[in-house]
Design a protein around this motif. Structure first.
Motif, mmCIF file in Angstrom:
data_model
loop_
_atom_site.group_PDB
_atom_site.id
_atom_site.type_symbol
_atom_site.label_atom_id
_atom_site.label_comp_id
_atom_site.label_asym_id
_atom_site.label_seq_id
_atom_site.Cartn_x
_atom_site.Cartn_y
_atom_site.Cartn_z
ATOM 1 N N ALA A 27 0.827 -1.204 0.000
ATOM 2 C CA ALA A 27 0.000 0.000 0.000
ATOM 3 C C ALA A 27 0.864 1.258 0.000
ATOM 4 N N ILE A 28 1.933 1.237 0.821
ATOM 5 C CA ILE A 28 2.808 2.408 0.882
ATOM 6 C C ILE A 28 3.573 2.576 -0.430
ATOM 7 N N LEU A 29 4.063 1.473 -0.994
ATOM 8 C CA LEU A 29 4.789 1.549 -2.269
ATOM 9 C C LEU A 29 3.896 2.056 -3.394
ATOM 10 N N PHE A 30 2.645 1.652 -3.366
ATOM 11 C CA PHE A 30 1.713 2.135 -4.388
ATOM 12 C C PHE A 30 1.556 3.650 -4.291
ATOM 13 N N CYS A 31 1.427 4.161 -3.063
ATOM 14 C CA CYS A 31 1.329 5.612 -2.873
ATOM 15 C C CYS A 31 2.620 6.304 -3.305
ATOM 16 N N VAL A 32 3.757 5.643 -3.048
ATOM 17 C CA VAL A 32 5.042 6.219 -3.434
ATOM 18 C C VAL A 32 5.153 6.335 -4.951
ATOM 19 N N THR A 33 4.649 5.320 -5.675
ATOM 20 C CA THR A 33 4.710 5.390 -7.148
ATOM 21 C C THR A 33 3.908 6.570 -7.683
ATOM 22 N N LEU A 34 2.813 6.902 -6.993
ATOM 23 C CA LEU A 34 2.031 8.067 -7.404
ATOM 24 C C LEU A 34 2.782 9.365 -7.112
ATOM 25 N N LEU A 35 3.524 9.358 -6.000
ATOM 26 C CA LEU A 35 4.256 10.562 -5.621
ATOM 27 C C LEU A 35 5.501 10.782 -6.474
ATOM 28 N N ILE A 36 6.143 9.710 -6.914
ATOM 29 C CA ILE A 36 7.386 9.874 -7.680
ATOM 30 C C ILE A 36 7.140 10.071 -9.168
ATOM 31 N N LEU A 64 16.814 4.447 -2.258
ATOM 32 C CA LEU A 64 16.541 5.249 -1.061
ATOM 33 C C LEU A 64 15.078 5.108 -0.625
ATOM 34 N N MET A 65 14.156 5.213 -1.573
ATOM 35 C CA MET A 65 12.736 5.127 -1.232
ATOM 36 C C MET A 65 12.357 3.731 -0.773
ATOM 37 N N GLY A 66 12.908 2.686 -1.418
ATOM 38 C CA GLY A 66 12.611 1.316 -1.010
ATOM 39 C C GLY A 66 13.077 1.032 0.406
ATOM 40 N N SER A 67 14.295 1.511 0.736
ATOM 41 C CA SER A 67 14.815 1.313 2.090
ATOM 42 C C SER A 67 13.975 2.060 3.110
ATOM 43 N N LEU A 68 13.576 3.282 2.761
ATOM 44 C CA LEU A 68 12.777 4.083 3.687
ATOM 45 C C LEU A 68 11.405 3.470 3.914
ATOM 46 N N VAL A 69 10.777 3.000 2.813
ATOM 47 C CA VAL A 69 9.436 2.410 2.929
ATOM 48 C C VAL A 69 9.464 1.152 3.795
#
Length: 260
Positions: A27-36, A64-69
């Motif tokens: 769910a968080i990664l999906f939101c991240v794809t929208l943000l990036i 960086l984003m994968g590690s943070l998520v």
């Protein structure tokens, strides 16, 4: 993306909170794809001519984003006490690869769309190209206009070309290559590096053993067609006479044409 995460965690799905962890991470990664997405758009516009720079930027950003998520998801799911460093690093790499694949797919689609638009614009430009209808011959302060339909054949004269008409010869400051691009190929054909003739002026072709032609025009002039350009005449002669678009029609209608 969710399926990829579940497949990666398949050996540990029976463990406590693993399914919840992967679901939250998805769910968080999906939101991240929208943000990036705006980031990808900006980066692709800046480094449009460097695919390597695009991929490098996408890889670093995804890592960086994968590690943070995964860190935030693991901390929220397991808590600080149960957060395993090695598992977090593996999950971070997996999430980074998912984001990297997404970024690469985005760049590829944008590149394909851009290429498609460029080809469409180029094709439209070629179709709408206006061929020369007249030529402006400058002689001192005097400019004489010669319609293209009056030109019978054209010869090269160093940095100039000579336009041969029924009324005489006119000198135009232009190269053969440049002039050929401005001439309608349905009306003119280049038969030699120093000769361009009108299709409808050809009345006879005399073939030679070396694959060249001697082209005779209606005004009685004869011109050599070199082997480099003889393919156009071959196609012209061999084309079907019933097809109105074929270039062979003027030749078929002309009298006195000899066979090769």
């Amino acid at each position: 993306m969710y399926i990829l995460l579940l497949v990666a965690a398949l050996p540990h799905l029976t463990e406590r909170d693993i399914l919840r962890y992967n679901t939250s991470a998805w769910a968080i990664l999906f939101c991240v794809t929208l943000l990036i997405r705006p980031v990808c758009r900006t980066v692709s516009a800046r480094w449009v001519y460097s695919w390597l720079a695009l991929e490098g930027c996408a890889f670093v950003f995804s890592l960086l984003m994968g590690s943070l998520v995964t860190f935030v998801t693991g901390l929220g799911t397991f808590g600080w006490a149960r957060l395993n460093g090695s598992n977090w690093m593996v999950s971070g790499v997996q999430s980074a690869m998912v984001l990297f694949l997404w970024c690469s797919l985005y760049f590829s689609i944008k590149n394909w769309q851009s290429t498609k638009l460029d080809r469409a614009a180029e094709s439209e430009g070629q179709e709408s190209r206006a061929y020369a209808a007249r030529f402006a011959i400058r002689t001192g302060s005097r400019i004489q206009v010669v319609p293209q339909e009056n030109v019978l054949w054209i010869s090269a004269a160093r940095d100039y070309v000579e336009l041969h008409t029924r009324g005489g010869t006119h000198l135009l400051r232009e190269t053969m290559r440049s002039l050929q691009q401005r001439l309608d190929p349905a009306r003119f054909v280049r038969i030699h590096r120093s000769r361009i003739v009108r299709w409808d002026q050809i009345v006879e072709l005399s073939g030679r053993e070396n694959g060249e032609y001697v082209v005779k025009l209606r005004d009685g002039s004869e011109h050599r067609c070199s082997r480099t350009y003889s393919g156009a005449l071959d196609n012209w002669v061999d084309s079907e006479p019933n097809d109105g678009k074929r270039l062979a029609d003027p030749l078929r209608e002309s009298s006195g044409m000899s066979s090769r």
